[in-house]
Design a protein around this motif. Structure first.
Motif, PDB file in Angstrom:
ATOM      1  N   PHE A 126       0.836  -1.201   0.000  1.00 16.91           N
ATOM      2  CA  PHE A 126       0.000   0.000   0.000  1.00 16.91           C
ATOM      3  C   PHE A 126       0.876   1.258   0.000  1.00 16.91           C
ATOM      4  CE2 PHE A 126      -3.150   2.935   2.183  1.00 16.91           C
ATOM      5  CZ  PHE A 126      -4.050   2.969   1.131  1.00 16.91           C
ATOM      6  N   GLU A 127       1.909   1.248   0.826  1.00 20.07           N
ATOM      7  CA  GLU A 127       2.815   2.398   0.859  1.00 20.07           C
ATOM      8  C   GLU A 127       3.576   2.537  -0.449  1.00 20.07           C
ATOM      9  OE1 GLU A 127       5.226   2.713   4.395  1.00 20.07           O
ATOM     10  OE2 GLU A 127       3.471   2.496   5.684  1.00 20.07           O
ATOM     11  N   ALA A 128       3.946   1.403  -1.033  1.00 17.69           N
ATOM     12  CA  ALA A 128       4.634   1.453  -2.328  1.00 17.69           C
ATOM     13  C   ALA A 128       3.714   2.069  -3.384  1.00 17.69           C
ATOM     14  CB  ALA A 128       5.091   0.057  -2.748  1.00 17.69           C
ATOM     15  N   CYS A 129       2.419   1.753  -3.305  1.00 20.81           N
ATOM     16  CA  CYS A 129       1.453   2.322  -4.249  1.00 20.81           C
ATOM     17  C   CYS A 129       1.303   3.830  -4.020  1.00 20.81           C
ATOM     18  CB  CYS A 129       0.101   1.631  -4.131  1.00 20.81           C
ATOM     19  SG  CYS A 129       0.070  -0.014  -4.876  1.00 20.81           S
ATOM     20  N   LEU A 130       1.254   4.237  -2.753  1.00 20.24           N
ATOM     21  CA  LEU A 130       1.183   5.680  -2.455  1.00 20.24           C
ATOM     22  C   LEU A 130       2.402   6.403  -3.015  1.00 20.24           C
ATOM     23  CD1 LEU A 130      -0.140   5.571   1.219  1.00 20.24           C
ATOM     24  CD2 LEU A 130      -1.295   6.686  -0.698  1.00 20.24           C
ATOM     25  N   ASP A 131       3.536   5.708  -2.974  1.00 15.39           N
ATOM     26  CA  ASP A 131       4.766   6.269  -3.536  1.00 15.39           C
ATOM     27  C   ASP A 131       4.762   6.219  -5.056  1.00 15.39           C
ATOM     28  OD1 ASP A 131       6.555   7.345  -1.755  1.00 15.39           O
ATOM     29  OD2 ASP A 131       7.196   5.383  -1.028  1.00 15.39           O
ATOM     30  N   GLY A 132       4.031   5.261  -5.584  1.00 21.51           N
ATOM     31  CA  GLY A 132       4.105   4.983  -7.016  1.00 21.51           C
ATOM     32  C   GLY A 132       3.186   5.835  -7.882  1.00 21.51           C
ATOM     33  N   GLY A 138      -0.597  11.387  -4.872  1.00 22.40           N
ATOM     34  CA  GLY A 138      -0.285  10.749  -3.601  1.00 22.40           C
ATOM     35  C   GLY A 138      -0.394  11.738  -2.452  1.00 22.40           C
ATOM     36  N   ARG A 139       0.164  12.918  -2.667  1.00 23.11           N
ATOM     37  CA  ARG A 139       0.177  13.942  -1.621  1.00 23.11           C
ATOM     38  C   ARG A 139      -1.244  14.340  -1.219  1.00 23.11           C
ATOM     39  NH1 ARG A 139       1.582  14.825   1.955  1.00 23.11           N
ATOM     40  NH2 ARG A 139       3.760  14.572   1.423  1.00 23.11           N
ATOM     41  N   ILE A 140      -2.074  14.619  -2.220  1.00 21.95           N
ATOM     42  CA  ILE A 140      -3.412  15.109  -1.918  1.00 21.95           C
ATOM     43  C   ILE A 140      -4.270  14.001  -1.291  1.00 21.95           C
ATOM     44  CG2 ILE A 140      -4.716  14.694  -4.048  1.00 21.95           C
ATOM     45  CD1 ILE A 140      -5.383  17.752  -3.917  1.00 21.95           C
ATOM     46  N   PHE A 141      -4.078  12.779  -1.758  1.00 27.31           N
ATOM     47  CA  PHE A 141      -4.819  11.652  -1.175  1.00 27.31           C
ATOM     48  C   PHE A 141      -4.441  11.484   0.299  1.00 27.31           C
ATOM     49  CE2 PHE A 141      -5.276   7.183   0.015  1.00 27.31           C
ATOM     50  CZ  PHE A 141      -6.594   6.947  -0.336  1.00 27.31           C
ATOM     51  N   MET A 142      -3.154  11.602   0.592  1.00 19.72           N
ATOM     52  CA  MET A 142      -2.716  11.437   1.981  1.00 19.72           C
ATOM     53  C   MET A 142      -3.226  12.566   2.867  1.00 19.72           C
ATOM     54  SD  MET A 142       0.998   9.638   1.954  1.00 19.72           S
ATOM     55  CE  MET A 142       1.853  10.496   0.675  1.00 19.72           C
ATOM     56  N   MET A 143      -3.223  13.787   2.333  1.00 15.83           N
ATOM     57  CA  MET A 143      -3.755  14.910   3.123  1.00 15.83           C
ATOM     58  C   MET A 143      -5.215  14.666   3.468  1.00 15.83           C
ATOM     59  SD  MET A 143      -2.143  18.242   1.218  1.00 15.83           S
ATOM     60  CE  MET A 143      -2.279  19.505   2.479  1.00 15.83           C
TER      61      MET A 143
END
Lengths: 189, 59
Positions: A126-132, A138-143
Motif C-alpha cells: 500500500f505504501e509502495a502504491c502511495l509512492d508509485g 499521492g500527496r493530496i490523497f494522503m492529506m
C-alpha cells in the motif's frame, strides 16, 4: 502515567510514528523532527494519561498536527509542487478508459479485502502504491485520507479550486485502485 | 447515460461532498448495469478504510 512506563510506550510507538511521518513528509530529517516534537509534547503532558491507549491516540494526533504544520510551512515558503498544473500527470489515468469513457479493462471484485488489513505485507504494498502514483495525487490523497483534512482545507492550503482538488482525488483513487489490483489483489488483465 | 469515467468521478466526489439528486440517480442507474464501476465503488471505500488505518494509533 509513570515516566518509565511512558518511555516504554513511546519506544514501542516510535518506529510506527517515523514510518508514518516519513510517508507524509518525504524527508528523513523532517520526519525525525516531527516525531521528536510530538513525543516531547506528550512527555510534558505525561500526568494526563490514564493508560497506553490514550497516550497513543494523543501522540498520534499531535504528530498529525506537526506534519500538517510542516506541510503548511512548505506551502508558505513556496517549497511545494504546483498543484494547479496537473495536466501532465493525467495520461496514465486516461489509459484506463477507452475513447467513449468506458473501462478499457473493467475492475473486478477483490477477494476478501478486509483480510488484507491484517497482513503486514499488504501495508508495504500500500505504501509502495502511495509512492508509485504521481506525487501530486499521492500527496493530496494522503492529506485527505491519512491526515484527515477536509477538502476545503486542502484547497486553501494548496491554493487550488475545489473542482481541481476533486479531479486530483479522483485520479489518485483510480491510480491506487489500479496499483493495489495489480500488486496485491492479483487482478488479471 | 453517463460513462465509467464520469461514474467513477461521481463515486470519488461522493466521498467529498453530497451529490445532487440528479447525480445520485444517474450514478445509481449506471451502477445497475456496470459491474466494473460497482467493483470500483467498493475499492474506493476500501482505499478510505485502509488509509485511515495508517493514521490510527493502534499498534
Amino acid at each position: 502515567m509513570k515516566t518509565d512506563e511512558l518511555q516504554r510506550v513511546f519506544a514501542a510507538m516510535r518506529s510506527q510514528m517515523l514510518r508514518f511521518a516519513r510517508l507524509q513528509l518525504r524527508s528523513e530529517a523532517a520526519a525525525e523532527d516531527a516525531v521528536q516534537e510530538a513525543l516531547l509534547a506528550a512527555h510534558m503532558a505525561a500526568d494526563q494519561f490514564a493508560g497506553a491507549s490514550s497516550v497513543r491516540t494523543w501522540v498520534f494526533s499531535i504528530l498529525k498536527n506537526k506534519i500538517i504544520d510542516e506541510l503548511r510551512r512548505r506551502v508558505r515558503e513556496g517549497n511545494v509542487m504546483d498543484f494547479a498544473a496537473a495536466e501532465d500527470e493525467m495520461k496514465d489515468i486516461d489509459e484506463l478508459f477507452d475513447q467513449r469513457g468506458h473501462w478499457a479493462a473493467p475492475p473486478m471484485a477483490w477477494p476478501d479485502p478486509e483480510a488484507a488489513l491484517d497482513n503486514q505485507q499488504f501495508w508495504v504494498v500500500f505504501e509502495a502504491c502511495l509512492d508509485g502514483v504521481p506525487p501530486k495525487h499521492g500527496r493530496i490523497f494522503m492529506m485527505r485520507e491519512i491526515l484527515g483534512l477536509e477538502t476545503e482545507e486542502i484547497c486553501k492550503e494548496l491554493a487550488i479550486s475545489p473542482s481541481n482538488c476533486w479531479v486530483l482525488l479522483h485520479r489518485a483513487r483510480l491510480g491506487l485502485r489500479e496499483c493495489l489490483s495489480q500488486r496485491w489483489f492479483g487482478e488479471q488483465k | 447515460m453517463m460513462n465509467c469515467k464520469e461514474a467513477t468521478q461521481l463515486l470519488s466526489q461522493g466521498q467529498e461532498r453530497t451529490l445532487t439528486l440528479v447525480e445520485r440517480l444517474g450514478l445509481k442507474l449506471h451502477l445497475l448495469i456496470c459491474k466494473g464501476c460497482r467493483a470500483s465503488e467498493r475499492h474506493f471505500d476500501f482505499l478510505r478504510t485502509a488509509a485511515r488505518r495508517i493514521g490510527s494509533p493502534e499498534p
